[in-house]
Scaffold this active site. Structure first.
Site, PDB file in Angstrom:
ATOM      1  N   GLU A   2      -6.303   6.603  -0.664  1.00 60.49           N
ATOM      2  CA  GLU A   2      -6.201   5.435   0.212  1.00 60.49           C
ATOM      3  C   GLU A   2      -6.875   4.219  -0.428  1.00 60.49           C
ATOM      4  O   GLU A   2      -6.368   3.094  -0.339  1.00 60.49           O
ATOM      5  CB  GLU A   2      -6.840   5.743   1.570  1.00 60.49           C
ATOM      6  CG  GLU A   2      -6.002   6.627   2.459  1.00 60.49           C
ATOM      7  CD  GLU A   2      -4.695   5.954   2.844  1.00 60.49           C
ATOM      8  OE1 GLU A   2      -4.724   4.970   3.600  1.00 60.49           O
ATOM      9  OE2 GLU A   2      -3.642   6.422   2.362  1.00 60.49           O
ATOM     10  N   HIS A  59       1.670   4.347  -2.755  1.00 57.07           N
ATOM     11  CA  HIS A  59       1.682   5.801  -2.531  1.00 57.07           C
ATOM     12  C   HIS A  59       2.937   6.425  -3.156  1.00 57.07           C
ATOM     13  O   HIS A  59       2.865   7.468  -3.819  1.00 57.07           O
ATOM     14  CB  HIS A  59       1.671   6.109  -1.038  1.00 57.07           C
ATOM     15  CG  HIS A  59       0.317   6.097  -0.408  1.00 57.07           C
ATOM     16  ND1 HIS A  59      -0.775   6.760  -0.929  1.00 57.07           N
ATOM     17  CD2 HIS A  59      -0.131   5.514   0.749  1.00 57.07           C
ATOM     18  CE1 HIS A  59      -1.825   6.583  -0.140  1.00 57.07           C
ATOM     19  NE2 HIS A  59      -1.465   5.831   0.877  1.00 57.07           N
ATOM     20  N   HIS A  87       0.835  -1.201   0.000  1.00 59.57           N
ATOM     21  CA  HIS A  87       0.000   0.000   0.000  1.00 59.57           C
ATOM     22  C   HIS A  87       0.873   1.255   0.000  1.00 59.57           C
ATOM     23  O   HIS A  87       0.662   2.179  -0.789  1.00 59.57           O
ATOM     24  CB  HIS A  87      -0.908  -0.040   1.241  1.00 59.57           C
ATOM     25  CG  HIS A  87      -1.718   1.179   1.484  1.00 59.57           C
ATOM     26  ND1 HIS A  87      -3.098   1.194   1.351  1.00 59.57           N
ATOM     27  CD2 HIS A  87      -1.375   2.429   1.893  1.00 59.57           C
ATOM     28  CE1 HIS A  87      -3.551   2.401   1.645  1.00 59.57           C
ATOM     29  NE2 HIS A  87      -2.527   3.173   1.985  1.00 59.57           N
ATOM     30  N   GLU A  88       1.880   1.279   0.881  1.00 51.11           N
ATOM     31  CA  GLU A  88       2.743   2.461   0.986  1.00 51.11           C
ATOM     32  C   GLU A  88       3.649   2.612  -0.232  1.00 51.11           C
ATOM     33  O   GLU A  88       3.925   3.728  -0.674  1.00 51.11           O
ATOM     34  CB  GLU A  88       3.568   2.402   2.276  1.00 51.11           C
ATOM     35  CG  GLU A  88       2.749   2.377   3.560  1.00 51.11           C
ATOM     36  CD  GLU A  88       1.791   3.555   3.679  1.00 51.11           C
ATOM     37  OE1 GLU A  88       2.121   4.654   3.190  1.00 51.11           O
ATOM     38  OE2 GLU A  88       0.697   3.368   4.253  1.00 51.11           O
TER      39      GLU A  88
END
Length: 355
Positions: A194, A147, A143-144
């Site tokens: 998100e 980003h 997930h990060e």
């Protein structure tokens, strides 16, 4: 597309199972339409990021990095080696050449973030590391990394700066209003970002149950034996359609100050995407390539965003969205619905004026 059968770390540290690698994948593959349209539009504005970075000069990126070096643990082959291998493996799966640095900071709060203006860094708290199992952590780190690849870090950093600035100038009415308008807009974008990176985390981990389990733990803690993903999805549906118009308004007011969507919403959205043809196509190797990114049209992204919002409105069971649909359809009963809702009569034949 090839199988990911190794991490980017030592040769003897290999994943416990085979995962697909997405060579040359574009971030458009996982970006939510509303997130993607905003990013494409911003990137088309020549010099926007440069202006943003100058504004962010309020905080020195070098000082932030020095602070993490001084107060957190930088992962390596000798420090948190499993996490170190996870971030390298996530970069390998998503074909990211420059692996972000990963820091672990002592904090009982469960959190992870990707920040930085020029070179993003990932920070996870000890609370998060202690809460999640290996596959759940893999999804969070993916997930990060998502980003970092989508360019979210620069805007996330700006959101943090503006939020802090708003508290400092709260005594200046007009100044605070202007800052808070920007913060509110950035939070709306970041909530969609998100959802984007939940998808990126799923592409890295390729285990929908682990991704949803991790989000459920964010809401309910570590006692997995007392929780159930299917029941949590039922809870998400209950939240979606709960109550009457007043509840719909309350839900809207509750989400506006949040930088993240609520956990039940994230689980429901991720389940929906994991069951979609889009996800299956990506896993089969049919995904947008970054080589084609320069040809991406702003108009196409805005249309995709509008279609996404329209579909959400159409499919939503939320009472407020139901009313909005009625308004859009020109329903003649809207006035009656409003009157009945706010006076307590709920379709049971009761006349509120007779009480």
């Amino acid at each position: 597309m090839t199988d990911s059968t190794r991490t980017a770390g030592p040769a003897d540290n290999v994943p416990g199972r085979r995962r697909q690698r997405f060579a040359g994948i574009s971030t458009r593959a996982w970006e939510h339409p509303a997130d993607r349209s905003a990013l494409v539009a911003l990137r088309k504005l020549t010099g926007f990021d440069d202006v943003l970075k100058k504004l962010a000069g309020l905080v020195s990126e070098r000082s932030v990095r020095l602070m993490f070096l001084a107060t957190a643990v930088k992962t390596s082959e000798r420090q948190y080696p499993e996490l170190y291998n996870m971030v390298r493996d996530a970069a390998y799966v998503l074909d990211l050449e420059q692996v972000p640095d990963l820091y672990v900071t002592q904090d009982p709060k469960v959190n992870a973030m990707c920040i930085g203006m020029d070179t993003p860094v990932i920070v996870v708290t000890t609370g998060l590391v202690e809460l999640l199992d290996e596959e759940e952590l893999r999804a969070v780190i993916g997930h990060e990394v998502g980003h970092a690849m989508s360019g979210h870090a620069v805007y996330r950093t700006m959101l943090l700066i503006l939020t802090n600035l708003a508290t400092r100038i709260g005594w200046i009415p007009l100044g605070n209003l202007a800052i808070m308008a920007l913060v509110t807009a950035l939070k709306e974008w970041f909530r969609k970002a998100e959802l984007s990176c939940d998808r990126a985390g799923l592409l890295v981990g390729q285990d929908p149950q682990a991704s949803m389990r991790g989000l459920m733990k964010l809401a309910g803690g570590h006692n997995l034996g007392e929780m159930n993903v299917d029941a949590f999805l039922e809870q998400a549906e209950e939240y979606e359609k709960a109550g009457d118009l007043r509840d719909g308004v309350l839900k809207l007011l509750q989400v506006l100050p949040q930088s993240h969507p609520f956990a039940v919403v994230r689980v429901a959205k991720l389940k929906q995407w994991s069951d979609s043809d889009e996800y299956r196509s990506i896993m089969a190797g049919a995904y947008p390539r970054r080589a084609d990114d320069p040809q991406a049209k702003v108009s196409d992204q805005w249309k995709a965003a509008a279609d996404s919002y329209g579909k959400s409105l159409k499919d939503s069971k939320d009472p407020l969205f139901t009313l909005i649909r009625d308004l859009a359809d020109g329903a003649g009963s809207v006035g009656s619905k409003l009157k009945d809702t706010f006076t307590g009569a709920r379709g049971n034949g009761q006349n509120p004026e007779a009480e």
